[in-house]
Design an enzyme around this catalytic site. Structure first.
Site: not given
Ligand code: KIV
Length: 277
Positions: A49, A88, A187
């Site tokens: 996301d 996501d 993270e």
């Molecule tokens: O949204 C994204 O790109 C992520 C990564 C940073 C793990 O969740």
């Protein structure tokens, strides 16, 4: 008969089985063409996301919608053949109930064909993760810094830099693993905490600003290519595409203004008619 060799896509179970083995390589992608490149080198492609910030210039990931994720998820599925594609779940599409989460995940999986979804949150999402996994949705968890919570946590600061702050983060990671997630993104946590979580869990940890001891690593593609104007400390730039794109665009603009583009090679001449007699 297909002329292309059959390529089998990696599954969530394949990634789960990589715990403690060869590091899992993951990158984000939101487009068919970059997905094709990433696919040749990575085990996992995350349609993150983060596309809200990278593609749309949003300040946070909070405004990202399910429709945005599905559109880019489809593009990445079309552009890739081998990597596990994880989409996501955006803020607001899964938090209010297990049923809401299942309906949103089912939609993403049916409409994109992706192999798994990722959602943010630890202990408070464990029941939902279990519900999803029991109903056929492979879930990648996400603990530590969870950017969708920006409005309650207040900043994108690293987590667990004081040892007293470790227990809730460790408990979150354990809860996600115990609920049946096949892997978990960790993270922006202090390095020793990242290593400790990795050693404690039975599922692969995918670090981003965590520790080299994680079972895999992920970065946002545009960040590591040098296309994003501002990047967190944990990003290593493997390219500097920003200046090359700038130079190419400047060259094009100069050629157009000088009428030296298009040149003879870039225009269509008339067909040569065979001469009579
Ligand atoms: O949204 C994204 O790109 C992520 C990564 C940073 C793990 O969740």
């Amino acid at each position: 008969m297909s002329t292309q060799a059959e390529v089998k896509r990696l599954t969530a179970s394949d990634i789960r089985a990589r715990k403690g083995g060869t590091p899992i390589v993951a990158l984000t992608s939101y487009h068919a063409h970059t997905a094709g490149i990433v696919d040749r080198h990575c085990d996992v492609i995350l349609v993150g996301d983060s596309l809200g910030m990278v593609m749309h210039g949003l300040e946070t990931t909070v405004p990202v919608t399910l429709e945005m994720m599905i559109l880019q998820g489809l593009a990445v599925m079309r552009g890739s053949r081998r990597a596990l594609v994880v989409v996501d779940m955006p803020f607001g599409s899964y938090e209010s109930s297990r049923e809401q989460a299942f309906a949103s995940c089912a939609r993403v999986m049916k409409e994109t064909g992706c192999g798994a979804i990722k959602l943010e949150g630890g202990r408070h999402m464990a029941e939902t993760i279990r519900f999803l996994v029991e109903r056929g949705v492979p879930v990648m968890g996400h603990v530590g810094l969870t950017p969708q919570s920006i409005n309650t946590i207040g900043s994108f600061r690293a987590q667990g830099r004081d040892e007293k702050d470790w227990p809730p983060i460790e408990a979150d990671a354990r809860a996600v693993a115990d609920a049946g997630a096949f892997a978990v993104v960790v993270e922006a946590v202090a390095e020793p905490l990242g290593a400790r979580i990795s050693a404690a869990l039975a599922i692969p940890t995918i670090g981003i600003g965590a520790s080299a001891a994680c079972d895999g690593q992920i970065l946002v593609l545009e960040d590591m290519l040098g296309l994003s104007p501002r990047v967190p400390k944990f990003v290593k730039r493997y390219g500097e595409l920003g200046p090359s794109i700038e130079a190419a665009v400047a060259g094009y603009a100069a050629d157009v203004r000088a009428r030296s583009f298009p040149g003879p090679d870039n225009v269509y001449p008339m067909r040569v008619k065979p001469s009579k007699g």
